[in-house]
Design an enzyme around this catalytic site. Structure first.
Site, mmCIF file in Angstrom:
data_model
loop_
_atom_site.group_PDB
_atom_site.id
_atom_site.type_symbol
_atom_site.label_atom_id
_atom_site.label_comp_id
_atom_site.label_asym_id
_atom_site.label_seq_id
_atom_site.Cartn_x
_atom_site.Cartn_y
_atom_site.Cartn_z
ATOM 1 N N GLY A 62 10.807 16.312 -22.681
ATOM 2 C CA GLY A 62 9.539 16.314 -21.958
ATOM 3 C C GLY A 62 9.425 15.874 -20.883
ATOM 4 C CB SER A 63 7.137 17.541 -18.230
ATOM 5 O OG SER A 63 7.451 18.693 -18.489
ATOM 6 C CG HIS A 70 9.584 8.605 -23.829
ATOM 7 N ND1 HIS A 70 10.205 8.352 -24.198
ATOM 8 C CD2 HIS A 70 9.379 10.567 -23.524
ATOM 9 C CE1 HIS A 70 11.391 9.378 -23.604
ATOM 10 N NE2 HIS A 70 10.620 10.858 -23.967
ATOM 11 C CG ASP A 110 2.942 -4.886 11.314
ATOM 12 O OD1 ASP A 110 2.896 -5.958 12.350
ATOM 13 O OD2 ASP A 110 4.059 -4.830 11.045
ATOM 14 C CB SER A 140 8.252 -7.887 20.473
ATOM 15 O OG SER A 140 6.495 -7.205 19.290
ATOM 16 N N GLY A 187 8.839 3.036 26.360
ATOM 17 C CA GLY A 187 7.594 2.482 25.785
ATOM 18 C C GLY A 187 6.152 3.310 25.804
ATOM 19 C CG MET A 231 3.875 -5.545 25.818
ATOM 20 S SD MET A 231 6.043 -6.570 24.562
ATOM 21 C CE MET A 231 6.473 -7.456 25.645
ATOM 22 C CG ASP A 282 -1.694 -6.047 22.867
ATOM 23 O OD1 ASP A 282 -1.795 -5.439 21.930
ATOM 24 O OD2 ASP A 282 -0.677 -6.572 23.278
ATOM 25 N N GLY A 290 0.481 -9.164 21.673
ATOM 26 C CA GLY A 290 1.526 -8.547 23.340
ATOM 27 C C GLY A 290 0.996 -9.686 24.347
#
Length: 578
Positions: A56-57, A221, A400, A446, A485, A494, A555, A557
């Protein structure tokens, strides 16, 4: 609700994926009117045994990814998790026979539909006078009791493809290939584990797992396994898997013991991250070697998947030198990895770190200047630790969410470094050592930016440490951050707060400069610049990918660097007043 899939249609997905593989691989061709892929140089195989496999695929890259010189001649694919049609299997057998091959070996995973359909095609081909043999591979170690249907066919069949392919390429006859791979298949075992199920196109997941559960001994499966257990560490799960696979009381065990030599396959079932796969591979090698087992070769990757199932299987094949030569033999199959022809066990895995360039000893270590440096650094660390949650909250707007965590990691590294002994009193040495520390311990962009800044800033301080030299140090650090940077003042990074402070520190070059007056203005400018970043459009960093309409906070930073400068100023002011 059915799961989302990237496809044109559920009905045509198996045809489309095979067509995509052939379209991108000039060494393959489709057999017209059938879901069959064959080597494009089929006519060059005259007088050699052809190897056909399939099923099977949904198990990609198996099986079509293993077509090539030194592996399979062709593959017959069914719909997702469905055995291929007898007519297509027979057409593939006829195609290789008509190309002048010396018979065909069908390599089949032990599932009822595959056994029946390949078996029926074999009987029909033999009735036509075509020499065809069939090897049914069952390598599942999950079941502890005898099953009438035998062990399921799992990832181990890929190793059979490889060994049979090497033998066929060497011109070995059909009978001998069949006998040799049949023996090898009995010295092999596979066990799977998964964090959740998969879903067939157009359908819901086949089973459900709680967030803290994993499934052990499942098939390919989407069927449930033999045991549901609580989530555990990678080391613990691997140990449990290997214990189960090698337990002599388990009728489906593989007889691996201290002194055995094995090929290890760490197979991604489709949806596990490569990061997790590497962790599990490391755990498997360590666990096997800890048992006195020699890992002769290790294959890590996706070989036999179950759609998007987030899990893996471990396969162990007992080998001697003759089998290793077959595993090592060259192949052009696109899905077979480039495995080094050397043993995994016994190889030195680490190289000594390069020696650090020697430096003249700092004669003032432990003196008054060194103690003041330590006080400044301690305050900076305390400040950053206090700001951890606030900086993380700011970072969640456009990043993040780990800016505070990253700065706290740096702070703890500095605190640990200070506990090991007093910092150097030489400013150049202090900044250089801090740079190395942050590059190693802080991580992320950072850490790299602080490392760049400190490394560059240390250079002007090697020759002089007067006030103009400190202004030059600030300039050098800023230029390094801009160069590597790719940020500029006004880009909401920053750099904005540091740049504002650097402009004020230009006044240190004046012979009549008032140090604390200038430092105070520099810190105030940095704080104002940090707050001003909330009104800027991000031009660098992760925030540059976010709509400016969503960036209504400063910000993180820039806030962090301004806070660092404030901490330095306050400590220096306190020391001045003592």
């Amino acid at each position: 609700m059915a799961s989302k899939k990237l496809m044109n249609s559920v009905a045509g997905c198996a045809d489309d994926t095979l067509a995509g593989l052939v379209a991108c691989n000039p060494n393959l061709q489709l057999l017209q009117g059938h879901r069959v892929a064959l080597r494009s140089d089929l006519d060059s195989l005259k007088g050699r045994v052809a190897l056909l496999s399939g099923g099977g695929s949904g198990h990609e890259p198996a099986h079509a990814g293993f077509i090539g010189k030194g592996m399979l001649t062709g593959v017959i694919a069914g719909a997702v998790f469905t055995s291929p049609a007898v007519g297509s299997i027979l057409a593939a057998i006829r195609a290789v026979a008509q190309a002048g091959t010396a018979g065909a070996l069908l390599i089949v995973k032990n599932y009822t539909g595959d056994r029946l359909n390949f078996g029926l095609a074999r009987e029909q081909a033999r009735a036509e006078g075509i020499p065809v043999e069939m090897v049914v591979v069952g390598d599942d170690c999950a079941f502890t009791a005898v099953k009438k249907t035998g062990r399921r066919g799992l990832c181990g069949v890929v190793l059979i493809h490889k060994m049979a392919g090497a033998l066929a390429e060497a011109g070995v006859g059909l009978k001998e290939i069949t006998e040799r791979v049949s023996v090898a298949a009995k010295a092999m075992g596979t066990l799977g584990v998964s964090l959740s199920s998969c879903s067939v196109p157009g359908s819901r997941p086949t089973f459900e797992l709680a967030d803290d559960e994993v499934e052990l001994g499942l098939g390919i499966h989407g069927e449930a396994g033999v045991r549901r257990m609580k989530m555990a560490s990678a080391d613990e799960i691997v140990k449990l898997m290997l214990d189960h696979m090698t337990n002599a009381s388990n009728v489906s065990h593989v007889s691996v013991q201290a002194g055995s030599s094995v090929v290890l396959v760490v197979n991604n079932l489709g949806g596990l991250s490569v990061l997790e796969l590497g962790i599990m591979a490391d755990a498997a090698v360590r666990s096997l070697e800890g048992r006195g087992v020699k890992v002769a070769r290790a294959l890590v990757g996706t070989f036999m998947s179950a759609l998007e199932m987030p899990g893996l299987s471990l396969t162990l094949l007992l080998v001697d030198e003759s089998l290793l030569k077959l595993i090592d033999a060259e192949t052009t199959a696109s899905a077979w990895p480039n495995v080094p022809r050397v043993s995994v066990t016994g190889r030195k895995r680490t190289r000594a770190a390069p020696s650090q360039p020697s430096e003249a000893p700092d004669a003032t270590v432990g003196g008054l200047t060194s103690k003041r440096m330590a006080l400044v650094l301690e305050r900076v660390c305390t400040t950053l630790l206090d700001l951890e949650e606030y900086l993380n909250a700011l970072d969640r707007v456009a990043g993040d969410g780990d800016c505070g965590t990253t700065h706290s990691r740096a702070a703890r590294a500095i605190q640990e470094w200070l506990r090991e002994g007093p910092p150097p009193a030489s400013p150049a040495k202090l900044l250089s050592q801090l740079s190395l520390l942050l590059l190693e311990k802080m991580g992320g962009s950072s850490g790299a930016l602080y490392g760049l800044f400190l490394t560059a800033a240390a250079q002007p301080l090697k020759a002089n440490t007067d006030l103009p030299a400190w202004s030059a140090a600030m300039d050098a650090g800023l230029e390094a951050m801009k160069k590597y940077g790719k940020a500029a003042p006004g880009d909401r990074t920053m750099l904005d707060s540091l740049w504002a402070a650097g402009q004020e520190l230009q006044a240190l070059r004046n012979p009549q400069a008032n140090l604390f007056h200038i430092l105070t203005k520099a810190v105030e400018s940095a704080e104002a610049a940090a707050q001003a970043t909330k009104n800027m459009t991000a031009g660098a960093g992760r925030a540059s990918y976010i709509s400016s309409m969503k960036l209504d906070q400063p910000d993180p930073g820039a806030v962090a660097t301004a806070a660092i400068l404030r901490a330095i100023l306050e400590v220096l002011q306190n020391l001045e007043g003592m």
